[in-house]
Design an enzyme around this catalytic site. Structure first.
Site, short mmCIF file in Angstrom:
data_model
loop_
_atom_site.label_atom_id
_atom_site.label_comp_id
_atom_site.label_asym_id
_atom_site.label_seq_id
_atom_site.Cartn_x
_atom_site.Cartn_y
_atom_site.Cartn_z
CE LYS A 172 -4.53 0.80 0.14
NZ LYS A 172 -5.59 0.02 -0.52
CG ASP A 222 -7.30 3.60 -0.93
OD1 ASP A 222 -7.50 4.43 -0.03
OD2 ASP A 222 -7.63 2.40 -0.82
#
Length: 448
Positions: free
Chosen positions: A129, A169
């Site tokens: 991430k 995201d």
């Protein structure tokens, strides 16, 4: 609260000591370790061979400055992050988040969750991430482009189609992905599937936009069917009004439900006649306006400032699709008292531990994020496959793949829960099923 295994409890204490002031990361690790107690007691080699210690430590953390110039000539410096957490089953895969709340602990929490979510899809992708504390809201396209180009100028050294494949995201949509991919392509002088969520004209996949919201509903539908229920005729409340929320609303409606509420960071709308999704799409995807503007064209709807009270609306099914820890114990008890029988998480870790405990204690159906919202990353992996083949699938083909992945994911998590003494507990089942594939691979490699 201690974990009911001496070794794992000690490991949790070490995680907290080595990663101070990172409560989201601590919360994510604790939930997984609690679920894995019966696994390590049945398979002590996971402790003996160091798998558990390696599991909670990222393989690599990249942290860098991101200088950029605004339209007035002012220089700004943000922080960029990429946590490459675990590559045991494939290249790192996970989104980039651009939001003021981003710091190392948030990115570690998201990367850790991504390990198990990606494993659950059954596809060969590891967990990672990234992101930045940059806020794209209120910035011009030129300013966002300059930031993205600066961000990728550092990040490109550490990613690639067989190494690490970022995606979008919160705060990173099609505009940002385009700027990021363009800079990567420029710097590397190659056209590869290094980012997913790309535009359809340059390697993106049909159904990727819809995937997380659709996948959430496919997973929820499996839970409902196993309990003798369905979306048909159900009243649904959804938090958020971004990509996940919009397409969860769309699919839930297609499955026969009536969605009556959505929200953004300012507040929520309640439309007893059912949300006009076309209006929400226009406001959020085209005009980029606040959801409060919905009442300008729908005078019968209500707007309420403050988004947490959305869970006070009576409903049958609740789908939290906004952000982490948005649904607390008080909200959980309100949902239960008002007759809600199913909650499935579309955002990453949107329910607090106390809320989850309340749901499970009441017997309510609960679908955890790492399973229920895995549709987005699953379809990102399908995009990677299409890029590798220099080919594309139709919307229907991708959607069929997605539905099968989510149905298989649900059944795998359900079986794992039953096998290790937690029948019906999909939190434990998802953690166990996701871990076993990763843990077995780490054992096969020797010292990991």
């Amino acid at each position: 609260m201690s974990i009911q295994n001496a070794y794992l409890n000690g490991l949790m204490e070490r995680v907290i000591a080595r990663n101070p002031a990172e409560p989201e990361f601590h919360q994510a690790v604790r939930e997984v370790l609690e679920s894995l107690v019966p696994v390590v007691e049945a398979r002590p080699e996971f402790i003996r061979e160091g798998v558990m210690d390696c599991l909670v430590e990222p393989e690599r953390i990249i942290k860098f400055r991101v200088p950029w110039e605004d339209e007035k000539g002012n220089i700004h410096v943000n922080r960029g992050f990429r946590v490459q957490f675990n590559s045991a089953i494939g290249p790192y895969k996970g989104g980039l988040r651009f939001h003021p709340s981003v710091y190392e602990g948030i990115v570690k929490f998201l990367g850790f969750e991504q390990i198990f979510k990606n494993s659950l899809t059954g596809l060969p992708i590891g967990g990672g991430k990234g992101g930045s504390d940059f806020d794209p809201k209120g910035r011009t396209d030129l300013e966002v482009m300059r930031f993205c180009q600066s961000f990728m100028t550092e990040l490109f050294k550490y990613i690639g189609p067989d190494t690490d494949v970022p995606a979008g995201d919160i705060g990173v949509g099609s505009r940002e992905i385009g700027y990021l991919f363009g800079q990567y392509k420029r710097l590397r002088n190659e056209f590869t599937g290094v980012l997913t969520g790309k535009g359809l004209t340059y390697g993106g996949s049909l159904a990727r936009t819809e995937a997380t919201g659709y996948g959430l509903c496919y997973f929820t539908d499996c839970m409902l069917k196993d309990a003798g229920r369905s979306f048909e005729g159900a009243t649904v409340v959804i938090s958020g009004s971004g990509n996940v929320a919009i397409y969860a609303c769309e699919k839930a409606s297609q499955l026969g439900a009536r969605v009556v509420a959505m929200s953004d960071s300012g507040g929520y709308i309640y439309d007893k006649d059912g949300i006009d999704l076309a209006c929400v799409k226009q406001l959020k995807e085209v005009e980029r306006r606040r959801i409060s503007a919905y009442t300008e064209t729908h005078p019968g709807a209500e707007y309420h400032a403050g988004c947490r009270d959305v869970w006070n609306i009576p409903c049958d099914i609740a789908l939290p699709c906004a952000t982490q820890n948005e649904l607390d114990e008080k909200s959980a008890k309100a949902l239960i008292a008002n007759g809600c029988f199913c909650v499935a998480e579309g955002a990453n870790m949107p329910s607090t531990p106390e809320a989850i405990h309340a749901f499970q204690s009441s017997g309510l159906l609960f679908g955890p994020a790492k399973a229920a919202n895995a549709g987005g990353v699953a379809t990102s992996a399908l995009e990677m496959s299409q890029n590798s083949m220099r080919f594309y699938w139709t919307f229907e083909e991708v959607d069929d793949h997605l539905k099968k992945i989510m149905v298989d994911l649900y059944h795998n998590a359900s079986r794992a829960a039953a096998q290790y003494g937690h029948p019906g507990n999909l939190v434990a089942g998802a953690n166990i099923a996701g871990f076993l594939k990763v843990g077995e691979s780490m054992l096969a490699y020797g010292i990991v």
